[in-house]
Scaffold this motif. Structure first.
Motif, PDB file in Angstrom:
ATOM      1  N   ASN A 147      54.839  50.133  28.666  1.00 43.31           N
ATOM      2  CA  ASN A 147      54.551  49.458  29.936  1.00 43.31           C
ATOM      3  C   ASN A 147      53.997  48.052  29.745  1.00 43.31           C
ATOM      4  OD1 ASN A 147      55.253  51.691  31.798  1.00 43.31           O
ATOM      5  ND2 ASN A 147      53.644  52.729  30.661  1.00 43.31           N
ATOM      6  N   TYR A 183      46.545  53.547  30.526  1.00 47.61           N
ATOM      7  CA  TYR A 183      46.999  54.644  31.373  1.00 47.61           C
ATOM      8  C   TYR A 183      46.661  55.998  30.761  1.00 47.61           C
ATOM      9  CZ  TYR A 183      50.069  51.292  33.843  1.00 47.61           C
ATOM     10  OH  TYR A 183      50.580  50.253  34.580  1.00 47.61           O
ATOM     11  N   TYR A 198      53.307  47.718  43.967  1.00 44.77           N
ATOM     12  CA  TYR A 198      52.665  46.514  43.434  1.00 44.77           C
ATOM     13  C   TYR A 198      52.763  45.320  44.392  1.00 44.77           C
ATOM     14  CZ  TYR A 198      52.018  48.391  38.679  1.00 44.77           C
ATOM     15  OH  TYR A 198      51.600  49.098  37.593  1.00 44.77           O
ATOM     16  N   ARG A 222      42.458  55.066  37.011  1.00 44.47           N
ATOM     17  CA  ARG A 222      43.062  53.811  37.463  1.00 44.47           C
ATOM     18  C   ARG A 222      42.311  52.641  36.851  1.00 44.47           C
ATOM     19  NH1 ARG A 222      45.676  53.501  42.740  1.00 44.47           N
ATOM     20  NH2 ARG A 222      46.603  55.525  43.183  1.00 44.47           N
ATOM     21  N   ASP A 278      44.249  45.225  36.781  1.00 44.64           N
ATOM     22  CA  ASP A 278      44.845  44.197  35.934  1.00 44.64           C
ATOM     23  C   ASP A 278      44.170  42.866  36.253  1.00 44.64           C
ATOM     24  OD1 ASP A 278      46.428  42.336  34.641  1.00 44.64           O
ATOM     25  OD2 ASP A 278      48.284  43.467  34.988  1.00 44.64           O
ATOM     26  N   GLU A 321      58.060  49.051  35.196  1.00 44.32           N
ATOM     27  CA  GLU A 321      57.452  50.137  35.959  1.00 44.32           C
ATOM     28  C   GLU A 321      58.121  50.284  37.322  1.00 44.32           C
ATOM     29  OE1 GLU A 321      52.917  50.383  35.226  1.00 44.32           O
ATOM     30  OE2 GLU A 321      53.466  48.304  34.888  1.00 44.32           O
ATOM     31  N   SER A 346      51.990  39.977  40.959  1.00 50.04           N
ATOM     32  CA  SER A 346      51.851  41.386  40.600  1.00 50.04           C
ATOM     33  C   SER A 346      52.614  41.671  39.317  1.00 50.04           C
ATOM     34  CB  SER A 346      52.407  42.247  41.730  1.00 50.04           C
ATOM     35  OG  SER A 346      51.578  42.120  42.855  1.00 50.04           O
ATOM     36  N   PRO A 347      52.130  42.607  38.508  1.00 49.62           N
ATOM     37  CA  PRO A 347      50.983  43.490  38.761  1.00 49.62           C
ATOM     38  C   PRO A 347      49.616  42.862  38.459  1.00 49.62           C
ATOM     39  CG  PRO A 347      52.075  44.145  36.733  1.00 49.62           C
ATOM     40  CD  PRO A 347      52.870  43.015  37.299  1.00 49.62           C
ATOM     41  N   ASN A 376      46.417  43.758  40.590  1.00 45.57           N
ATOM     42  CA  ASN A 376      46.622  45.060  41.217  1.00 45.57           C
ATOM     43  C   ASN A 376      45.845  46.169  40.520  1.00 45.57           C
ATOM     44  OD1 ASN A 376      48.598  43.537  42.431  1.00 45.57           O
ATOM     45  ND2 ASN A 376      50.159  45.091  42.287  1.00 45.57           N
ATOM     46  N   ARG A 423      46.364  49.619  38.612  1.00 48.44           N
ATOM     47  CA  ARG A 423      47.490  50.159  37.849  1.00 48.44           C
ATOM     48  C   ARG A 423      47.127  51.537  37.304  1.00 48.44           C
ATOM     49  NH1 ARG A 423      49.944  45.493  34.044  1.00 48.44           N
ATOM     50  NH2 ARG A 423      51.563  47.074  33.839  1.00 48.44           N
TER      51      ARG A 423
END
Lengths: 415, 296
Positions: B109, B117, B169, B187, B190, B212, B226-227, B230, B232
């Motif tokens: 990613n 993640y 996003y 979560r 970013d 993604e 974005s991202p 955001n 993520r």
């Protein structure tokens, strides 16, 4: 105020404003690299200052609404001034939370695609309604004086005419009728405003309290605590501003107003401390449970002084002593109000930050190492500089308003 | 001089020579095995009785579990989306704490600094000499009752019909309310950072786009789109899954501890594993109904 003091104050303001502008410039151009909050402590100084400012606003507004609704004659002169302070502090709060957004340009989505299961969406909608109500109330309060000033001529007549929105100043007997109408209208707007302010500021508390994942926040007392805190801090701010400015001139006139306000603030502060006592003792009385460690962190952890020095000593004990010891002295009441209002940021920081400093899963703190993945937080200078911008801007607007707006209730209206 | 190895002649060894060598070695080994009463085939198989506590009955050691999961995936993708229910099963006894899943996820990613993640939570249990390490990989739980979606003020995060909790996003305003609401800290935000942001140059690998949710997301230090900005989170590598591939963490798991598939398919491997008596979920008491199951 002496000339020397004014010059020093202006230089300090100028320095803070310049620092603030540099911070805002960094925020707008570079993003948030310089901020110290991260993903595990996602909300930092800006969210805390947001609830601090919005609390001041709700407190000042509720004070003004109660004066209008319950026709508190002895505080009548305070109504318009409180309303103006509520508008300025609301602007500060909105700026604070706007700078906090990851995508500042997308704030309008809360209006175009709201999710009404979210407390945040409710909060935004409610304080939008509140913002509109404040503007309407301010206009109703000042329209007669604005129209008068517009008709008097002078270099600012055009601006006053614009602000009066076409309202014409009544003359003679009509004036008295118009003033009586205004009082009745303000009462109606206040009746609307009290539940609205309670809903939106209770909603700010509920924004935190509804999160079942956060035991520190997930408590029914939170919205109540937010409201009481708003009334204490907003009332205290008004006390400080009344003593520091000349909006209520003459010692004889403002002394009884301040004395009553000081009593209200003292009572509210005592009530707030009782609620806080419950908030701390109930979850940790037997020394077990998920909240115990978090609360102990607040009381005895690394940042113990935020609670004990700023909140308890400077924000509660000294003001209480001042208000009880010198109940009639203006300097004592003003200092007490100023101390409570200023140190309330410590209360707000202690509501927001400790709720985030323990990992949701034990061991997560060392699972993946990055500066954004820490369970600790101290605001960076950059974050403070943005707050400095908001505060200095508010001071500027306050002084402009004080100088050019009819914030002083004319004696003809005094009861 | 006769003791000096003949380097030149060794270097000239032909493939035939090597084959002859292996043949003779194999013959010797099978002779040894025969001596101890074992056939060559039996030697390749570790008796089930010896490892049964590490093996779930659902996992057939003769079948590559990745192949089986790919077959399960293929079957699931033929169904309409709302009839699938993607779940993950993580066998904690098989997890070696190598963090290959964390790394492959970052790589798949193109995760920037501060965004993760699937960290692997490490815990030390007991005291010396009765001590062991416990590893718990923590992807997004993709809760059946996600606490993160109702808090979003703009409906940017939502649960898809197949159970995946996704983020739009293009809509997320970056308020980070969902970060506060997640009881698993699953979560991250970013902040628009780059590993080499203080170096003279930001490397090309950091500017690679990610894919993604099946879209190309460019990452440009000058552009804060974005991202960046955001919230993520793990999405079970939806962009891979919908193209018939397993999530990066499942593919790269060295211990074969991560299983993925459609729970609504009773013949799938994950369906069988979830029925294990070793099954547990994180913070079950919250009622979030995670779709990540652990075998303890």
């Amino acid at each position: 105020m002496s000339r020397g003091f004014k010059i020093v104050a202006f230089v300090v303001w100028l320095l803070l404003f310049a620092w603030g502008v540099s911070g805002v410039f960094q925020r707008l151009s570079g993003g948030r690299e310089l901020a110290n909050y991260g993903s595990y402590v996602p909300w930092g100084l800006w969210v805390s200052s947001y609830i601090y400012f919005i609390g001041l606003s709700a407190g000042a507004f509720l004070l003004s609404s109660m004066i209008n609704v319950f026709q508190v004659k002895s505080l009548k002169k305070l109504g318009r001034f409180s309303l103006f302070v509520a508008a300025i502090t609301l602007m500060m709060a909105l700026l604070s939370i706007w700078f906090d957004l990851g995508h500042m340009g997308r704030f309008y989505e809360v209006f175009t695609r709201p999710n009404f299961s979210s407390m945040m969406a409710w909060m935004v909608w409610l304080y939008t309604a509140y913002f509109i109500l404040i503007l309407v109330e301010l206009w109703v309060e000042m329209r007669i004086d604005l129209a008068k000033r517009a008709s008097e001529g002078g270099p600012l007549a055009g601006i006053y005419r614009l602000l009066a929105l076409g309202y014409k100043a009544p003359q003679g007997e009509e004036l008295q009728v118009a003033e009586a109408k205004n009082v009745a209208l303000m009462r109606k707007l206040g009746i609307l405003g009290i539940p609205l302010a309670i809903a939106f500021h209770g909603g700010v508390g509920a924004l935190f309290a509804t999160l079942s994942a956060r035991p520190y926040w997930h408590s029914s007392i939170y919205p109540i605590l937010f409201l009481t805190g708003a009334l204490v801090s907003g009332g205290a701010l008004m006390l400080a501003l009344v003593s520091a400015t000349d909006l209520l001139p003459g010692h004889e006139r403002r002394a009884p107003i301040m004395a009553l306000l000081a009593k209200i603030v003292l009572g509210l502060l005592a009530f707030d401390l009782i609620l806080e006592f419950a908030e701390f003792t109930i979850p940790m009385w037997y020394g077990v449970g998920p909240e115990r460690d978090l609360l102990m962190e607040v009381l005895t952890g690394r940042y113990w002084y935020v609670f004990w020095v700023f909140h308890i000593l400077l924000g509660s004990l000294i003001p209480i002593i001042l208000l009880l010891w010198k109940p009639a002295k203006e300097w004592a009441m003003g200092t007490a109000g100023g101390l409570i209002a200023l140190t309330f940021l410590a209360v707000r920081l202690n509501l927001v930050i400790p709720g985030q400093v323990t990992p949701q899963l034990k061991g997560l703190e060392s699972a993946y190492v990055d500066s954004r993945l820490r369970f600790e937080y101290v605001p960076s200078l950059f974050e403070w500089s943005v707050v400095a911008f908001i505060v200095t801007l508010a001071f500027a607007l306050f002084f402009l308003g004080k100088k050019y707006l009819p914030l002083r209730v004319p004696d003809t209206e005094a009861v | 001089m006769t003791n000096v190895p003949d380097v030149q002649s060794k270097a000239k060894a032909t493939p035939e020579d090597r084959r002859a060598f292996f043949k003779s070695a194999l013959a010797k080994a099978s002779g040894l095995a025969a001596l101890f009463g074992m056939s060559a085939k039996a030697k390749a198989e570790i008796p089930r009785s010896e490892v049964k506590e590490f093996l779930d009955p659902a996992v057939d050691p003769q079948v590559n579990h990745l192949d089986r999961m790919l077959e399960d995936l293929e079957r699931a993708l033929k169904k309409p989306m709302e009839q699938r229910k993607w779940v993950m099963v993580i066998d904690l006894k098989k997890c070696t704490g190598c963090k290959a899943c964390t790394v492959s996820c970052c790589s798949e990613n193109n995760l920037p600094p501060g965004v993760v993640y699937r960290p692997v939570v490490e815990e030390e249990v007991g005291t010396f000499p009765d001590v062991r390490k416990k590893f718990t990989p923590r992807p997004c739980m993709h809760c059946e009752n996600p606490p993160c979606t109702p808090v979003c003020p703009v409906k940017a995060t939502y649960k898809r019909p197949d159970g995946i909790v996704a983020i739009d996003y293009d809509v997320c305003i970056g308020c980070r309310y969902c970060l506060s609401a997640c009881p698993y800290n699953a979560r991250t935000a970013d902040f628009g950072e780059f590993y080499n942001q203080d170096a003279p140059e930001i490397m090309d690998y950091e500017k690679r786009p990610n894919f993604e949710y099946g879209r190309e997301w460019k990452r440009d230090p000058k552009d804060h789109g974005s991202p960046i900005g955001n919230a993520r989170k793990c999405h079970f590598c939806l962009h891979r899954v919908e193209n018939g591939m397993l999530p990066a963490c499942a593919t790269t798991c060295l211990g074969g501890a991560t299983y993925f598939g459609d729970y609504n398919d009773p013949t799938s491997l994950v369906h069988q594993l979830v029925g294990s008596s070793r099954m547990m979920r994180l913070k079950e008491e919250l009622g979030t109904e995670p779709k990540v199951y652990y075998l303890v």
